[in-house]
Design a protein around this motif. Structure first.
Motif, PDB file in Angstrom:
ATOM      1  N   ILE A 116      72.774 -81.554  46.631  1.00 45.69           N
ATOM      2  CA  ILE A 116      72.436 -81.293  45.161  1.00 45.69           C
ATOM      3  C   ILE A 116      71.792 -82.450  44.481  1.00 45.69           C
ATOM      4  O   ILE A 116      72.387 -83.757  44.544  1.00 45.69           O
ATOM      5  CB  ILE A 116      73.495 -80.650  44.258  1.00 45.69           C
ATOM      6  CG1 ILE A 116      74.153 -79.375  44.834  1.00 45.69           C
ATOM      7  CG2 ILE A 116      72.977 -80.549  42.908  1.00 45.69           C
ATOM      8  CD1 ILE A 116      75.312 -78.806  44.264  1.00 45.69           C
ATOM      9  N   VAL A 117      70.788 -82.825  44.082  1.00 47.41           N
ATOM     10  CA  VAL A 117      70.083 -83.679  43.180  1.00 47.41           C
ATOM     11  C   VAL A 117      69.710 -83.497  41.951  1.00 47.41           C
ATOM     12  O   VAL A 117      68.900 -82.239  41.787  1.00 47.41           O
ATOM     13  CB  VAL A 117      68.883 -84.249  44.203  1.00 47.41           C
ATOM     14  CG1 VAL A 117      68.110 -85.411  43.394  1.00 47.41           C
ATOM     15  CG2 VAL A 117      69.419 -84.844  45.529  1.00 47.41           C
ATOM     16  N   GLU A 118      69.937 -84.208  40.932  1.00 45.54           N
ATOM     17  CA  GLU A 118      69.286 -84.049  39.831  1.00 45.54           C
ATOM     18  C   GLU A 118      68.111 -84.870  39.570  1.00 45.54           C
ATOM     19  O   GLU A 118      68.069 -86.220  39.984  1.00 45.54           O
ATOM     20  CB  GLU A 118      70.333 -84.338  38.725  1.00 45.54           C
ATOM     21  CG  GLU A 118      69.610 -84.159  37.217  1.00 45.54           C
ATOM     22  CD  GLU A 118      70.828 -84.566  35.828  1.00 45.54           C
ATOM     23  OE1 GLU A 118      71.187 -83.852  35.520  1.00 45.54           O
ATOM     24  OE2 GLU A 118      70.950 -85.861  36.123  1.00 45.54           O
ATOM     25  N   GLY A 119      66.892 -84.178  39.112  1.00 45.97           N
ATOM     26  CA  GLY A 119      65.875 -85.040  38.810  1.00 45.97           C
ATOM     27  C   GLY A 119      65.223 -85.205  37.258  1.00 45.97           C
ATOM     28  O   GLY A 119      65.508 -84.056  36.551  1.00 45.97           O
ATOM     29  N   ARG A 120      64.787 -86.123  36.718  1.00 44.07           N
ATOM     30  CA  ARG A 120      64.229 -86.082  35.547  1.00 44.07           C
ATOM     31  C   ARG A 120      62.764 -86.838  35.556  1.00 44.07           C
ATOM     32  O   ARG A 120      62.656 -87.823  36.083  1.00 44.07           O
ATOM     33  CB  ARG A 120      65.162 -87.016  34.646  1.00 44.07           C
ATOM     34  CG  ARG A 120      64.624 -86.824  33.140  1.00 44.07           C
ATOM     35  CD  ARG A 120      65.408 -88.190  31.983  1.00 44.07           C
ATOM     36  NE  ARG A 120      64.761 -89.440  32.468  1.00 44.07           N
ATOM     37  CZ  ARG A 120      63.546 -89.959  32.339  1.00 44.07           C
ATOM     38  NH1 ARG A 120      62.631 -89.407  31.515  1.00 44.07           N
ATOM     39  NH2 ARG A 120      63.449 -91.105  32.611  1.00 44.07           N
ATOM     40  N   LEU A 121      61.955 -86.077  35.143  1.00 47.24           N
ATOM     41  CA  LEU A 121      60.530 -86.464  35.179  1.00 47.24           C
ATOM     42  C   LEU A 121      59.965 -86.919  33.696  1.00 47.24           C
ATOM     43  O   LEU A 121      60.037 -85.835  32.798  1.00 47.24           O
ATOM     44  CB  LEU A 121      59.632 -85.485  35.963  1.00 47.24           C
ATOM     45  CG  LEU A 121      59.301 -85.450  37.199  1.00 47.24           C
ATOM     46  CD1 LEU A 121      58.468 -84.366  37.727  1.00 47.24           C
ATOM     47  CD2 LEU A 121      58.759 -86.798  37.570  1.00 47.24           C
ATOM     48  N   PRO A 122      59.456 -87.802  33.381  1.00 45.15           N
ATOM     49  CA  PRO A 122      59.049 -88.096  32.129  1.00 45.15           C
ATOM     50  C   PRO A 122      57.629 -87.505  32.126  1.00 45.15           C
ATOM     51  O   PRO A 122      56.800 -86.935  32.947  1.00 45.15           O
ATOM     52  CB  PRO A 122      58.836 -89.700  31.965  1.00 45.15           C
ATOM     53  CG  PRO A 122      58.734 -90.270  33.425  1.00 45.15           C
ATOM     54  CD  PRO A 122      59.437 -88.949  34.130  1.00 45.15           C
TER      55      PRO A 122
END
Length: 194
Positions: A116-122
């Motif tokens: 499981i990976v959390e991603g945040r894209l601006p």
């Protein structure tokens, strides 16, 4: 953290379970493994059903047929059943070019085929990934904002609460085409242990 029992019967049960899981992950029949390992089909079946305990020599041949080391098998058998990785200890990485932030949520070294990976894209960021070496399943769960996912000719916009399942066997991309950050989880289910 609770560790697994060191009871010999439970260890043998875990060995049998790991051998069977590895054979199935490689999509091998009992006959195919028997041919690869030089161990009779009947013996492999008895070991997997816990009707027989393998000798060190047989275990070594089975490991060779399954493309794993005996020490790797034993390490997997001795893994902990409960491993907590606190949020503050989860590895994070930030892409200096796009501002993309990645947090590895799942504890490493558990032998699990799920990651499981959390991603945040601006806003305005786009990340393209090449053709993966092996096809794998993933679920993308929107957490905040809107994430655009592209795979081949298909394009999806994933909002908070939306979940997209895909089997990745081609190049793909994640993009944020909005004016606000987007955050999402990627749940990767590999088809064989890495």
């Amino acid at each position: 953290m609770n560790e697994k029992s060191t009871d010999p019967d439970q260890i043998e049960a875990r060995i049998a379970g790991r051998l069977k899981a590895r054979r199935e992950a490689l999509d091998l029949t009992l006959d195919q493994l028997a041919e690869r390992a030089g161990v009779s089909r009947a013996m492999i079946s008895r070991i997997e059903r816990r009707e027989s305990s393998p000798t060190a020599a047989v275990l070594g041949r089975l490991c060779a047929g399954l493309d794993i080391t005996l020490s790797g098998l034993m390490a997997a058998v001795e893994e902990k059943t409960l491993v907590l990785l606190a949020r503050d200890a989860q590895p994070r990485w930030r892409d200096p070019e796009t501002g993309f932030e990645r947090r590895a949520v799942t504890p490493a070294g558990t032998g699990s085929m799920v990651e499981i990976v959390e991603g945040r894209l601006p806003p305005g960021a786009r990340i393209a990934y090449p053709l993966p070496a092996d096809a794998y399943d993933q679920h993308i769960l929107g957490q905040e904002g809107a994430l655009t996912f592209e795979s081949g000719d298909e394009r999806f916009v994933i909002h908070a609460g939306d979940c997209l399942h895909c089997t990745l066997g081609q190049p793909h991309a994640f993009a944020n085409e909005t004016q606000a950050d987007c955050r999402y989880l990627v749940i990767i289910a590999r088809r064989r242990p890495s």
